[in-house]
Design a protein around this motif. Structure first.
Motif, PDB file in Angstrom:
ATOM      1  N   ASN A   1      -4.554   0.896   7.734  1.00  0.00           N
ATOM      2  CA  ASN A   1      -5.412   1.180   8.914  1.00  0.00           C
ATOM      3  C   ASN A   1      -4.386   1.865   9.706  1.00  0.00           C
ATOM      4  O   ASN A   1      -3.899   1.574  10.692  1.00  0.00           O
ATOM      5  N   PHE A   2      -4.126   3.145   9.494  1.00  0.00           N
ATOM      6  CA  PHE A   2      -3.050   3.986  10.096  1.00  0.00           C
ATOM      7  C   PHE A   2      -3.516   4.348  11.437  1.00  0.00           C
ATOM      8  O   PHE A   2      -2.604   4.441  12.411  1.00  0.00           O
ATOM      9  N   ASP A   3      -4.800   4.377  11.769  1.00  0.00           N
ATOM     10  CA  ASP A   3      -5.174   4.854  13.313  1.00  0.00           C
ATOM     11  C   ASP A   3      -4.837   3.734  14.164  1.00  0.00           C
ATOM     12  O   ASP A   3      -4.452   4.034  15.366  1.00  0.00           O
TER      13      ASP A   3
ATOM     14  N   ILE B   1       0.650  -1.356   0.069  1.00  0.00           N
ATOM     15  CA  ILE B   1       0.141   0.100  -0.073  1.00  0.00           C
ATOM     16  C   ILE B   1       1.049   1.280   0.092  1.00  0.00           C
ATOM     17  O   ILE B   1       0.365   2.308  -0.030  1.00  0.00           O
ATOM     18  N   ILE B   2       2.320   1.244   0.273  1.00  0.00           N
ATOM     19  CA  ILE B   2       3.041   2.253  -0.043  1.00  0.00           C
ATOM     20  C   ILE B   2       4.196   1.851  -0.583  1.00  0.00           C
ATOM     21  O   ILE B   2       4.637   0.905  -1.105  1.00  0.00           O
ATOM     22  N   SER B   3       4.868   2.976  -0.959  1.00  0.00           N
ATOM     23  CA  SER B   3       6.026   2.878  -1.992  1.00  0.00           C
ATOM     24  C   SER B   3       7.096   2.285  -1.042  1.00  0.00           C
ATOM     25  O   SER B   3       7.034   2.276   0.234  1.00  0.00           O
TER      26      SER B   3
ATOM     27  N   ALA C   1       8.326   5.769  12.539  1.00  0.00           N
ATOM     28  CA  ALA C   1       7.259   5.166  11.773  1.00  0.00           C
ATOM     29  C   ALA C   1       5.944   5.974  12.130  1.00  0.00           C
ATOM     30  O   ALA C   1       5.153   6.086  10.951  1.00  0.00           O
ATOM     31  N   LEU C   2       5.744   6.387  13.283  1.00  0.00           N
ATOM     32  CA  LEU C   2       4.615   7.351  13.481  1.00  0.00           C
ATOM     33  C   LEU C   2       4.827   8.570  12.478  1.00  0.00           C
ATOM     34  O   LEU C   2       3.691   8.965  12.079  1.00  0.00           O
TER      35      LEU C   2
ATOM     36  N   SER D   1       1.983   9.623   9.788  1.00  0.00           N
ATOM     37  CA  SER D   1       1.326  11.011   9.720  1.00  0.00           C
ATOM     38  C   SER D   1       1.440  11.854   8.645  1.00  0.00           C
ATOM     39  O   SER D   1       0.536  12.481   7.858  1.00  0.00           O
ATOM     40  N   ASN D   2       2.716  11.574   7.848  1.00  0.00           N
ATOM     41  CA  ASN D   2       2.766  12.151   6.483  1.00  0.00           C
ATOM     42  C   ASN D   2       1.884  11.513   5.488  1.00  0.00           C
ATOM     43  O   ASN D   2       1.331  12.393   4.626  1.00  0.00           O
ATOM     44  N   LEU D   3       1.594  10.384   5.560  1.00  0.00           N
ATOM     45  CA  LEU D   3       0.784   9.670   4.589  1.00  0.00           C
ATOM     46  C   LEU D   3      -0.600  10.049   4.935  1.00  0.00           C
ATOM     47  O   LEU D   3      -1.181  10.245   3.906  1.00  0.00           O
TER      48      LEU D   3
END
Length: 198
Positions: free
Chosen positions: A160-162, A29-31, A188-189, A193-195
């Motif tokens: 599910n970033f939350d 889901i992320i680069s 990591a946090l 947050s940036n995403l």
């Protein structure tokens, strides 16, 4: 635990602290560049020094010979799997971790190592058996910062970033302020947050 029977059927293609080293694996889901900040810090890369490699080969051979006579030695299987993963023999490490799992399926270090090795054979994805292993570790030791870190990885992979934030913030709360690995979780946090801002 349902993953036990199906783990070896996964496609073939390691708490924080001393056993963690930077090792980036792809997350769908992320680069890759972003996920490299979230990847498990597990096993150091093998040295290129030929003398050290030879010593490692000899040590592995001796450990394998020992296990022929002592197949129920959980610690030896775990050690062998970690060493194999450390030199890039992921498939062999999975077999060793599987043997260790059959002896003690509730060891937290094993569950984290095993899950990571399996994920490496599916492009770093903590789905299927790797996710089940992390969930099992979380059910056994929900206050472990190592387990919480990995649970956050699973949640982040599922976007599910939350939930990932909840796991990682809890890990930081448990972890002493002086702990050298706080920076890993703080990074990591910051990444999620940036995403979420984008």
């Amino acid at each position: 635990f349902q993953a036990e029977d199906g783990i070896r059927d996964q496609p073939r293609s390691r708490g924080l602290g001393d056993v963690y080293k930077r090792q980036a694996v792809f997350i769908a889901i992320i680069s890759l560049s972003l996920y490299s900040q979230l990847a498990p810090k597990i096993i150091p890369n093998a040295s290129d020094n030929s003398a050290e490699s030879l010593s490692m080969d000899e040590s592995l051979d001796a450990l394998k010979e020992y296990l022929v006579e002592n197949p129920d030695d959980f610690s030896a299987w775990l050690m062998l799997g970690m060493a194999q993963a450390g030199i890039g023999d992921v498939d062999d490490s999975i077999i060793s971790f599987e043997n260790a799992f059959k002896i003690n399926p509730n060891d937290i270090d094993l569950l984290l190592q095993y899950a990571t090795a399996l994920s490496l054979n599916q492009d770093g994805a903590f789905i299927g058996a790797p996710k089940e292993l992390i969930e099992k570790a979380l059910s056994i030791s929900p206050q472990s910062e190592q387990v919480l870190y990995f649970a956050g990885i699973v949640a982040a992979q599922e976007a599910n970033f939350d939930l990932a934030r909840d796991y990682w913030e809890k890990a930081l709360y448990i972890m002493p302020d002086s702990h050298p690995d706080r920076g890993i979780i703080e990074e990591a946090l910051e990444t999620i947050s940036n995403l979420q801002v984008k």
